[in-house]
Structure formats: structure tokens, C-alpha cells
Design an enzyme around this catalytic site. Structure first.
Site, mmCIF file in Angstrom:
data_model
loop_
_atom_site.group_PDB
_atom_site.id
_atom_site.type_symbol
_atom_site.label_atom_id
_atom_site.label_comp_id
_atom_site.label_asym_id
_atom_site.label_seq_id
_atom_site.Cartn_x
_atom_site.Cartn_y
_atom_site.Cartn_z
ATOM 1 N N SER A 166 0.864 -1.190 0.000
ATOM 2 C CA SER A 166 0.000 0.000 0.000
ATOM 3 C C SER A 166 0.892 1.228 0.000
ATOM 4 C CB SER A 166 -0.888 0.021 1.244
ATOM 5 O OG SER A 166 -0.159 0.517 2.353
ATOM 6 N N ASP A 167 0.351 2.385 -0.305
ATOM 7 C CA ASP A 167 1.146 3.583 -0.055
ATOM 8 C C ASP A 167 0.994 3.932 1.432
ATOM 9 O OD1 ASP A 167 2.834 5.739 -0.293
ATOM 10 O OD2 ASP A 167 1.868 6.580 -2.063
ATOM 11 N N TRP A 168 1.786 4.881 1.866
ATOM 12 C CA TRP A 168 1.880 5.204 3.300
ATOM 13 C C TRP A 168 0.493 5.545 3.868
ATOM 14 C CZ3 TRP A 168 6.434 6.381 6.436
ATOM 15 C CH2 TRP A 168 6.116 6.925 7.686
ATOM 16 N N GLY A 169 0.004 4.654 4.720
ATOM 17 C CA GLY A 169 -1.271 4.922 5.398
ATOM 18 C C GLY A 169 -2.482 4.871 4.484
ATOM 19 N N SER A 170 -2.291 4.401 3.248
ATOM 20 C CA SER A 170 -3.409 4.532 2.298
ATOM 21 C C SER A 170 -4.568 3.578 2.607
ATOM 22 C CB SER A 170 -2.928 4.349 0.852
ATOM 23 O OG SER A 170 -2.558 3.021 0.604
#
Ligand code: NOJ
Length: 777
Positions: free
Chosen positions: A303-307
Site C-alpha cells: 500500500s502507499d503510506w497509510g493509504s
């Protein structure tokens, strides 16, 4: 069970000895022997299955968790503290760390897992190595301007070698998002506005990072990001909504990702934005159906950061538990910093909301890459203090960085052959806020590049000329008011621009007045582009315009040396300056590379990978637009254009001058009609009409005149960079076939539709020779 795992580890340890011996005498990563077969004989799938069979659910979920190291957050910081991370590492409930750098820290972190966890499954260590680790290369957009795939691959290979020497084994690059909006700060991180260019450049970078063999100690896993649509955020605003349909998705956005998957990129990263209402992180069609299904790709998606957690803010998930359910079901394998999988996946399995088979599949994907990297052979394989000392920031790497940098420079204007300058001029003024800036040339996302470590323009020019040339330096104005403390996390320090202090302009004027020529270094600070750096103004911020006008009043002989990370509004500078060099943020060797071009030791050969507008109001601006039903008329107002600015680019895609000139003629086809299975050979003669040797990028574009979906007015389909001696002619040929002419049609298939196609060949997207071919059934 632990015994079983150690048997597996011992077996792979033996393989490692063989590999290391084989590699000991290799120094250049792309000379790595292909030992992939060796690994395949051992059958990675069997190994993966045997490890999986030993794992408990908490350990499986652990493999899907990625944490950031403490000092280096590259996104909003999480609420979970270091103690939590430490406890999880000890329990073997973490699969990967990002932002842990240096051999010492990586060794220490890996040791925690090896000493405390039950199964001792090694961590994989990731970092944003975007354009170099410590030896910094041009920003990706700049490097793309070289249109030189070998050079691009080489810079990625060096970045990989340095990263691996520092303990890392995974980079979050390349970004292959097609980006057409100069307002978007992350334009700097990709290969620009064209899907084909993004595809070939992305593949070159992947090959550079991964080599032929992921287990080689000089290679690391790459990551194609951001899947998908991130470059199409409305109004150029970062993280913004993306409203595109199937045509744009399949014909423009997905091709570079498909090329990356085909090239064997180890990982994908999904993306923050929603696409037509579905957040990419929770997009099942994209991740499961297309990427893992249709394309048959077997790496893993992070995932992207915190996505995952951000799907709550999107209004797509009720809470974190719901977000974890959506993301896992959609095919996001690893959770970067959302803390959603670790908290809820076990419960979701119990409640039958997530199928354990999906978790197993995600774990297998991650283990597979860890095996391919050789981490099971030796978890400390990339932790070698000696390599870290000897193989990073070497003279050899810096020399290559200079070479890449000079090839990335684009000559936009050169009236009356102002450039190249003679090294025996009496005086040269070097002026501007970026003229002696040793930091901005490193650009954003500069890995471990040391603060202030680039060669500045002033340094480069000074060391290029002899003692008889007087260099008159003045900064003129500060671009920014310092807010960024060296070494501090740049994500926490938004820039502030100097809009009041013009006290240095008088000195700059005095220097300009007494000099033969002015090199005026203006543009953007390193941190004006990159993540979160969208701007509505793409002109020269601060007091740079005032400086330009003041200098222009006393000396018209101005060479603009642009340093920037996005296409800028150059309307005023191109009106008044006889010469413009687009120098991007060129990296560690910036000043030397610019001097190479300024004084003609290197004849510029770069071409723009993005259109430069007349005005920000034209954005998003790209050459491969559709025609519309009302293309343009100067005689009537009801046509598609602007009443206060031109419709076309100031400097078009593919454009770039040389100190010599090229003439194209004899556009020749071996036939002009084929059926769908046929192919046509087209050739063109390119003549160097000037008195210097030079390189030219010969570009081939097509236009499908009538389609079941409206097609762009031009599409880049092939190019070749050639060297021509003064007076020399070379014939360049390309093959046109179904593969080149197909698109994702109204039938929702990649196919060629019979009919007429225009073929254009030239040195940029605007000035081309043109002819027509026909495809029959
Ligand atoms: C967020 C960015 O979008 C992504 O590209 C990057 O790799 C991660 N942060 C990790 O730093």
C-alpha cells in the site's frame, strides 16, 4: 518446527556461498552472472510453500505489515510508538521496514527478528531510492530528458549498488505515473507526459535496479508505483480525486505498469487517490483482476503510506477494520504504516470477511521476493560494513553521475549561437539564487545525498575556465527564507519564499554590467517539487522576476540556467533571453555537467519529456491530446482554445536544440498498405548540417485517423538516439506493425482497427515529416 526452518536456511546458506564466490570478482552490476536458473532449480515455490506451512496466522499477518523506522517518516506520523514496533519485531509479526538505513541500523533490526522470533523470517528493507542513494543523479524527469535508456539503466544500477552496499534490498521506484499537469509537484519523479516514454524508461530503471538476478549483492527489488492514476489528480493537486474513464485508464495510465509487470518488477505500490469513486488501495479490478489476473504478475503489492487507513477519510470505509477488509480483498498485500492489517485481519478471518486463502497468497508473494533476494540464504547478506565504506559515493559513480547529468540538459533556445561560451572570455557573471546553491541541485527525494553536497554552477564554471577569465558572482536575491534545518525531515518544513528582501539586486546589476555574458541561475528550490508540492503558480517565485528584469536592463546577453522539477512558465524569459538551458535538478555533479554544456565540451542532446506551456492556465497540457470537434480557427471564436493565450506549448514535447543542426528528409516506406499481420519498414535520412558532431533523438509518432474511440492527434511509438558527425547523414529505420498500432478499443480489447494512419518522424513532436499508411482487415 524451528528445526525445519533452520534446515531450510542451512541449505540456502550453502547456495549463498556458491553465489558469493561467483560474484566476488564482479564490480559492475549489469555484468552479474545470471544465476536465476540456479534458484529456479531449487524451486522457490516449494520453499515458499514449506515456509508457509510452518506459519501461524499471526505470523502470516505479520509478513503483511510494514513499519517505518523512527527518524525518517515520509508521511504523517503514526500513533504507534517504537516500543510497539519492537515488540512486534520480536514476535516475528513484521514483514518489512522502510526508512531504516545504514548497515548498522539494518543489521540491528534484522538481528531482533533473528534472535527473538519463532520462525526467523528475514525482514525486507525498503527506502525511497528515487534518483540515487548517495551519489545523486538527475531527478527522474530530468534524466528522462536524455532519452538514453542505457544511461538511465546505468544510473539505476549504481543507485541499487550503493543502496545494497548500505543494507537495503528494496526501492520504492520507479514511479511510472504518466503526469501531464505541471502544477503537480511529483512531475519531477516520473518520465513525463507520454505513456510510451514512461514504459521504456520505467523498464530501463527496473532493469537497472534489479539486474538479471535479484539475488546478486548489487541488485535490489524495484517497485512500480503508484497503481494507478496518481498523476491525474484533478487540478494538479496532490492526492486529489481522479476522474477518468476506461479509455484513459487503459490507453494512457496502465501501459507503463503493464510494461513494468512484464519486465518482472518485484513489487507494485498502490496509490492514494480514488479513481472514479474507488480508492486505488481498495480497487479490486485493478489489483486482483488486471495486475494479478490478466497480467499474471506474481510479485507483491504494498500500500502507499497509510493509504489503507485513508480509505476512511475518503468516505469509502467505515473504520480501520472495514478498510483492512476492503484492502485485503482488493489485493493489497502489504500494509505500509496503516496498522490496519495487524489489528484486524485475524478477526476478519474469524468472521469470514477475509478468506485465509487470500492471506496465504499475499504471504507467498512476499516470501517469494525474499527468497529471490537471497534473504533466506543469509538475512545479513546486504549488511557488509566494508562495502558500505568502499562502494558508495565513489569517484567512478560521480563520474557517471556527471555523464548522466550532462546528457539530461535540454537546450531550449540559442539565438545567434550565444552558446557555447568560449573559455577565454574576459568576464562571466554568474548570478542568481541558485547560482551557488549546493543543495537544490540534489532535488527532492535525494536518498542519502548529503545536504549541500552538489557541485554548484559557480563551482563548475570556475573550475572550467582559466585564470584569465574573471568570474563575477552575485546571488542577487534569496529564493527562500531558510526554514529547513540541514538533516531535519523536509516533510515537516514547508518552504517560505523571499518576497521582500531585494537588497542584493544592486550588486547583481553591477556584476552583470561589467561582464561579457551573464549566466542567470533561476528556477525552483529542491523542495518546490516532489510529494505534497503542488503549486498554482509555475513561474519564478520570490523576487526572481525582479532580478531578471534588473539584470536585463544592463546586459542583454543572458543565458538562463534553469534549475527546476516541473515545466515552468518561461514566457518572459524566452522573450528576453537569447539562450535557455533547462538543467532540472541535476544531482551531485550538477555544476560540472552544466559547465560541460555551457563551454561546449558536451554538445547538448536532451529533449523535453513534458510540454512547457505559455501559461499555467493551459495545464494540464500534453502533446498527445485529442483533436475535439472544433480544433481551432483564428477567424472565429467558437473553437477550442484560449482567447488570451495560445493553445499549443511554448516548448513542445520532444523538443531540444543542439549546437549543430539536423535536417530530416526522404521519409520512405517499403509499402504503404498492409493487413493486420503485416509490417512496414519506414526509414528517414537525418543529416547533420552544422559544423559540430552531435546527437539527435529521432522520434516516430502515429495518428490513428478514425477509431472506435477517439484517438490522440499524435502518439510517440518509437525513438532512436543517434550520433552524427558534422556533415554526416544516417538512415534510421523503424518497423511499424500491429503491436505499434493497437489500442484498447471500444470492444475493451487491445487490437488494431483497420483504416488510415498518419506516420510522423522528426526531432520533436511538432516539427515532423508526415505520410499516410493503410491497414486492411
Ligand atoms: C508516500 C509516497 O507516495 C510514496 O511514493 C513513497 O514511496 C512512500 N510515501 C514511502 O516513503
Amino acid at each position: 518446527m524451528t528445526k525445519r526452518i533452520s534446515t531450510i536456511l542451512l541449505t540456502y546458506g550453502a547456495i549463498l556461498v556458491v553465489l558469493l564466490t561467483a560474484f566476488a570478482f564482479n564490480t559492475i552490476s549489469n555484468e552479474a552472472p545470471d544465476t536465476r536458473q540456479l534458484n529456479l532449480n531449487e524451486d522457490i515455490e516449494t520453499k515458499v510453500d514449506s515456509v508457509l506451512s510452518l506459519m501461524h496466522l499471526n505470523e502470516k499477518i505479520g509478513q503483511l505489515v510494514q513499519y517505518s523506522g523512527k527518524w525518517n517518516a515520509t508521511g504523517p506520523s503514526s500513533s504507534n510508538g517504537d516500543q510497539h514496533k519492537l515488540d512486534k519485531l520480536k514476535k516475528g509479526e513484521v514483514g518489512s521496514m522502510l526508512n531504516v538505513t545504514s548497515v548498522a541500523s539494518i543489521r540491528e533490526t534484522q538481528k531482533i527478528v533473528m534472535e527473538h522470533s519463532r520462525l526467523k523470517i528475514p525482514l525486507i528493507f525498503a527506502y525511497d531510492v528515487i534518483h540515487g542513494y548517495k551519489t545523486i543523479f538527475p531527478i527522474p524527469l530530468g534524466e528522462t530528458a536524455s532519452w538514453d535508456l542505457d544511461v538511465i539503466k546505468q544510473s539505476a544500477a549504481i543507485a541499487a549498488k550503493e543502496s545494497a552496499a548500505s543494507g537495503l534490498n528494496w526501492t520504492f521506484a520507479p514511479m511510472v505515473d504518466v503526469s501531464r499537469d505541471a502544477r503537480w509537484g511529483r512531475v519531477m519523479e516520473g518520465a513525463g507526459e507520454d505513456p510510451y516514454l514512461n514504459s521504456v524508461v520505467g523498464v530501463a530503471r527496473i532493469k537497472g535496479f534489479q539486474g538479471d538476478d535479484l539475488s546478486h549483492i548489487y541488485t535490489i527489488a524495484a517497485c512500480a508505483k503508484h497503481f494507478a492514476g496518481y498523476g491525474f489528480g484533478e487540478a494538479g493537486r496532490d492526492y486529489n480525486t481522479v476522474n477518468i474513464g476506461d479509455n484513459e485508464l487503459h490507453n494512457t495510465i496502465l501501459p507503463p505498469f503493464k510494461a513494468a509487470a512484464k519486465a518482472g518488477v518485484a513489487t507494485f505500490m498502490n496509490s492514494f487517490n480514488d479513481i472514479d469513486g474507488i480508492p486505488a488501495t481498495g480497487h479490486k479490478v485493478l489489483q486482483r483482476d488486471i495486475l494479478k489476473g490478466k497480467w499474471g504478475w506474481n510479485g507483491f503489492v504494498v500500500s502507499d503510506w497509510g493509504s489503507i487507513g485513508e480509505m476512511i477519510a475518503h468516505g469509502y470505509a467505515e473504520d480501520k477494520k472495514h478498510a483492512a477488509q476492503i484492502a485485503m480483498n482488493a489485493g493489497s498485500d502489504m500494509d505500509m504504516e496503516s496498522y490496519a492489517y495487524e489489528a484486524y485481519l485475524e478477526k476478519l478471518v474469524e468472521e469470514n470477511k477475509v478468506d485465509i486463502a487470500q492471506i496465504d497468497e499475499a504471504v507467498k508473494r512476499i516470501l517469494r521476493i525474499k527468497f529471490e533476494l537471497g534473504l533466506f540464504d543469509d538475512p545479513f547478506k546486504y549488511c557488509n560494513e566494508q562495502r558500505e565504506k568502499e562502494e558508495i559515493y565513489t569517484d567512478e559513480h560521480l563520474a557517471i553521475a556527471r555523464d548522466v547529468a550532462k546528457k539530461s540538459i535540454v537546450l531550449l533556445k540559442n539565438e545567434n549561437d550565444v552558446l557555447p561560451l568560449s573559455k577565454s572570455l574576459k568576464s562571466i557573471a554568474v548570478i542568481g539564487p541558485l547560482a551557488d546553491d549546493k543543495d537544490s541541485p540534489l532535488g527532492n527525494w535525494r536518498g542519502k545525498g548529503d545536504y549541500n553536497s552538489a557541485v554548484s554552477l559557480l563551482e563548475g564554471v570556475t573550475s572550467a575556465v582559466g585564470t584569465s577569465t574573471k568570474i563575477n558572482y552575485a546571488k542577487g536575491v534569496d529564493l527562500t527564507i531558510p526554514t529547513l534545518e540541514p538533516g531535519k525531515n523536509q516533510f515537516l518544513y514547508p518552504l517560505k519564499f523571499n518576497t521582500t528582501d531585494n537588497s542584493g539586486i544592486a550588486e547583481a546589476v553591477a556584476m552583470a554590467k561589467k561582464s561579457d555574458v551573464v549566466l542567470l541561475a533561476i528556477g525552483e528550490n529542491a523542495y518546490q517539487t516532489g510529494e505534497g508540492r503542488s503549486q498554482t503558480n509555475i513561474g519564478f517565485l520570490g523576487l526572481q522576476n525582479e532580478l531578471l528584469e534588473a539584470v536585463y536592463k544592463v546586459n542583454k546577453n543572458i543565458v538562463i540556467v534553469l534549475m527546476n522539477g516541473r515545466p515552468m512558465d518561461l514566457s518572459r524569459v524566452s522573450e528576453i533571453s537569447p539562450a535557455i538551458l533547462e538543467c532540472w535538478h541535476l544531482g551531485s555533479e550538477s555544476g560540472n555537467a552544466i559547465a560541460d554544456v555551457v563551454f561546449g565540451d558536451y554538445n547538448p542532446s536532451g529533449k523535453l519529456p513534458v510540454s512547457f506551456p505559455h501559461h499555467v492556465g493551459q495545464e494540464p497540457l500534453y502533446y498527445n491530446q485529442k483533436n475535439t470537434g472544433r480544433p481551432w480557427s483564428s477567424k472565429h471564436v467558437t473553437y477550442s482554445g484560449y482567447r488570451d493565450a495560445p493553445k499549443s506549448a511554448l516548448y513542445p514535447f520532444g523538443f531540444g536544440l543542439s549546437y549543430t543542426s539536423f535536417k530530416y528528409n526522404n521519409l520512405n516506406f517499403d509499402k504503404t498498405e498492409i493487413d493486420k499481420n503485416g509490417s512496414i519498414k519506414v526509414s528517414v535520412a537525418v543529416l547533420n548540417t552544422g559544423d559540430r558532431d552531435g546527437e539527435e533523438v529521432v522520434q516516430l509518432y502515429i495518428r490513428d485517423l478514425v477509431g472506435s474511440l477517439v484517438r490522440p492527434i499524435k502518439e510517440l511509438k518509437a525513438f532512436e538516439k543517434i550520433m552524427l558527425k558534422s556533415g554526416e547523414t544516417k538512415t534510421v529505420s523503424f518497423t511499424i506493425d500491429a503491436k505499434m498500432l493497437q489500442f484498447y478499443t471500444a470492444n475493451k480489447k487491445w487490437e488494431v482497427e483497420p483504416g488510415d494512419f498518419d506516420i510522423f518522424i522528426g526531432g520533436n513532436s511538432k516539427d515532423t515529416l508526415k505520410s499516410r499508411i493503410t491497414i486492411t482487415e
